[in-house]
Every structure is written in structure tokens, then in C-alpha cells.
Design an enzyme around this catalytic site. Structure first.
Site, mmCIF file in Angstrom:
data_model
loop_
_atom_site.group_PDB
_atom_site.id
_atom_site.type_symbol
_atom_site.label_atom_id
_atom_site.label_comp_id
_atom_site.label_asym_id
_atom_site.label_seq_id
_atom_site.Cartn_x
_atom_site.Cartn_y
_atom_site.Cartn_z
ATOM 1 N N CYS A 89 40.822 31.582 48.310
ATOM 2 C CA CYS A 89 42.057 32.336 48.579
ATOM 3 C C CYS A 89 42.386 32.306 50.073
ATOM 4 O O CYS A 89 42.703 31.255 50.586
ATOM 5 C CB CYS A 89 41.948 33.756 48.028
ATOM 6 S SG CYS A 89 43.569 34.553 47.899
ATOM 7 N N HIS B 130 40.058 33.121 42.459
ATOM 8 C CA HIS B 130 38.881 33.872 42.912
ATOM 9 C C HIS B 130 37.711 33.766 41.932
ATOM 10 O O HIS B 130 37.599 34.595 41.033
ATOM 11 C CB HIS B 130 39.246 35.361 43.032
ATOM 12 C CG HIS B 130 40.076 35.700 44.220
ATOM 13 N ND1 HIS B 130 39.537 36.011 45.443
ATOM 14 C CD2 HIS B 130 41.408 35.802 44.362
ATOM 15 C CE1 HIS B 130 40.509 36.291 46.297
ATOM 16 N NE2 HIS B 130 41.653 36.166 45.673
ATOM 17 N N GLU C 68 34.723 34.658 42.454
ATOM 18 C CA GLU C 68 33.860 35.843 42.588
ATOM 19 C C GLU C 68 34.403 37.030 41.796
ATOM 20 O O GLU C 68 33.689 37.998 41.578
ATOM 21 C CB GLU C 68 33.662 36.194 44.072
ATOM 22 C CG GLU C 68 34.763 36.997 44.725
ATOM 23 C CD GLU C 68 36.012 36.199 45.084
ATOM 24 O OE1 GLU C 68 36.146 35.047 44.630
ATOM 25 O OE2 GLU C 68 36.872 36.753 45.803
#
Lengths: 228, 83
Positions: free
Chosen positions: A88, A205, A207
Site C-alpha cells: 500500500c 494488504h 497483513e
């Protein structure tokens, strides 16, 4: 202490650094946050440029952090084969710093978009995608206002010829369509490789799609296991 | 040495989508204005001392190359005036 230590570089305005550390630890990777002003630790075996809004997105998203002195260390480490991934805002920093080709700029919608998207794995022979098969469709969220991948025509031709597109936005069946393109990215590109396969950036993303108790997908965990 | 102001104008390359400009154009049209197109640009005014205008322009151009513009999506030009 043995094993791999991944440095999650925290710039002023990073805000996904803790999430990245949590997700990395979940997949068994030793990770720590590193303040940009402190430089990379000597035992850095991997680098994450995390998401956020470094330096308020002044000038362009990622522009300021990309010129931070720690990025010289990141580039030097990348040149030595240390795996580096930008997520990002980290992807914007990576492209602004020349780690990867192209640029990420204002979404075609001119809106901030926070939503799950599907990605087609375009290459499975990189450390980032070894957990997948080529053509796999994974679900990972995006959260960005400036994620539209732009690249000049000839640079795009080189990117495709060199097989450096890592992920493309796609539908549930893996079809790369305009409707599945959330932000108007050229050629639906969501993530690309640098000169080495050990360097990658992506706008979605992983994560946020790793911890099972966080939501609908853990498909992103396979990307982070590259560091394991 | 002479005092100069170097004005660096950074704009999107032709053909690169500009959603902010489109949104601005739509807002103007909503206000009743009639226009064919609208483009936006960033302008940086850099005050600096240099032996001559060429060197002032060269330094400002380097600033554009290294930070103010992103060559993937931007063109820029530099204009220098004494201040």
C-alpha cells in the site's frame, strides 16, 4: 538469536507497521518495527515497507518517505538480495524510490476505496507467491485513494515481456476484467516485481488477510511466508 | 550572484487520467459554468541565488527530476525570473 529478522520500517505517518509485525509473527516470522531515523539493524534479513500515510501524502503518496535516507539502505539491501516488499503506502514508496517500475496515483473513482478485492497470481515462482499456484485467485483487501497503477506504454510492454506483473485484479473466476479493476490500474496491475524477484510491491494488504480472527480471508498469509 | 525565482510547473502527461481535474470540472459544471476541458497542475516557486539564469534553471530542473515531478506520469517546465 538465529532465524530471520524482518525489519518493518516505520516512517512518520506509517500506520500498518504493527499489523504487519502481528501478521508476520503469526506465520512464524520474527519481525520488529524499525524507526526510519534509526537505520536498518545489522541483522536485517527482510524488509517490509508498511502501509499508512507517510508524511501526510505530501506532494505525492510515498514521495517524501522515498527520499528518506533509510531508503538508500533499503535499496542497497535489495541489491544484495534481501527480500523487500512494499504494501500500500509502502508500494507507493517503493515505486517512488525506483525499487519497482511504474507509479501509483489517484484512483479513477477519485475516492478512497476500502474493500475486498480478488487477485490473480500471475507468477508462482517468486518467494512472494511460492505458496500459490499460477492462476490462483486470492482475496485480499485494499484501502487506498492512490492505487491506480500507471506506467508508460513502452515501460508497460517491458514489464509484461519481462514477466514482472505479480498480481492482477480479477473476478471470482480469475478473469481480468474492467469490472474487477477497482481503481483503473493499467492492465489491472495490483503488484509488480522489481529488478530482482526478491523485491515486490502491491497495493492490497496481505497483513489484513492473514490472522484468522480478523475477517473473511487468510489468503494473504502466503505472501508473508516468503520471509519464513 | 543574483536572486532568482524559478517557477516549476508540474503537470500530468497528456493521456494520463486526472480524476481530480474531472471531479473539479464536474463541480464547475454543476455551478452552471460551460467548459470544454480542465487540466490541473502544481506550481512550485523556488527562490534561489545563482550566477546566472541558466544555472538557476538547471538547479530547479534537477529539483523537478529528483522530487517535484514523477517522470512516469509528469511533464514539467521551468521558468526563471529575477526577484
Amino acid at each position: 538469536m538465529g532465524g530471520v529478522t524482518v525489519a518493518v520500517v516505520q516512517f512518520g505517518g506509517s500506520n500498518c507497521d504493527r499489523d504487519a509485525v502481528r501478521a508476520l509473527e503469526h506465520v512464524g516470522v520474527d519481525a520488529e518495527r524499525v524507526w526510519h531515523g534509526d537505520g536498518l539493524p545489522a541483522d536485517t534479513d527482510g524488509i517490509v515497507l508498511p502501509g499508512g500515510f507517510s508524511y501526510g501524502d505530501y506532494l505525492r503518496a510515498g514521495a517524501m518517505a522515498a527520499r528518506d535516507p533509510i531508503m538508500d539502505e533499503v535499496r542497497a539491501a535489495a541489491d544484495e538480495g534481501v527480500p523487500v516488499i512494499g504494501i500500500c503506502n509502502g508500494a507507493q514508496i517503493g515505486s517512488e524510490s525506483g525499487l519497482t517500475p511504474g507509479a501509483f496515483t489517484t484512483n479513477a473513482s477519485a475516492r478512497f476505496q476500502c474493500e475486498p478485492v480478488r487477485l490473480r497470481v500471475e507468477r508462482a515462482d517468486t518467494p512472494w507467491t511460492a505458496a500459490y499456484d499460477e492462476g490462483d485467485v486470492i482475496e485480499v483487501p485494499i484501502a487506498h485513494g492512490e492505487g491506480r497503477f500507471e506506467i508508460g506504454e513502452s515501460a508497460h510492454a517491458d514489464l509484461v515481456a519481462d514477466d514482472r506483473v505479480l498480481f492482477r485484479y480479477c473476478d471470482a473466476e480469475g478473469n481480468v476484467t474492467d469490472a474487477a479493476n477497482p481503481n483503473g490500474s493499467t492492465d489491472n496491475v495490483a503488484g509488480v516485481l522489481g529488478e530482482r524477484e526478491t523485491v515486490a510491491v502491491l497495493m492490497p494488504h496481505p497483513e489484513r488477510a492473514t490472522l484468522p480472527d480478523l475477517g473473511r480471508s487468510t489468503d494473504g498469509a502466503g505472501i508473508l511466508t516468503a520471509f519464513a | 550572484m543574483t536572486d532568482y525565482t524559478a517557477t516549476v510547473t508540474v503537470r500530468l502527461k497528456r493521456g494520463v487520467l486526472d480524476p481530480e481535474a474531472e471531479t473539479t470540472q464536474q463541480a464547475l459544471e454543476r455551478l452552471g459554468f460551460d467548459l470544454d476541458d480542465l487540466r490541473s497542475a502544481d506550481r512550485f516557486e523556488v527562490d534561489l541565488d545563482a550566477p546566472d539564469a541558466d544555472e538557476a534553471a538547471e538547479r530547479a530542473g534537477e529539483m523537478a527530476e529528483r522530487l517535484l515531478a514523477n517522470p512516469t506520469i509528469h511533464d514539467y517546465d521551468v521558468a526563471v525570473a529575477e526577484r
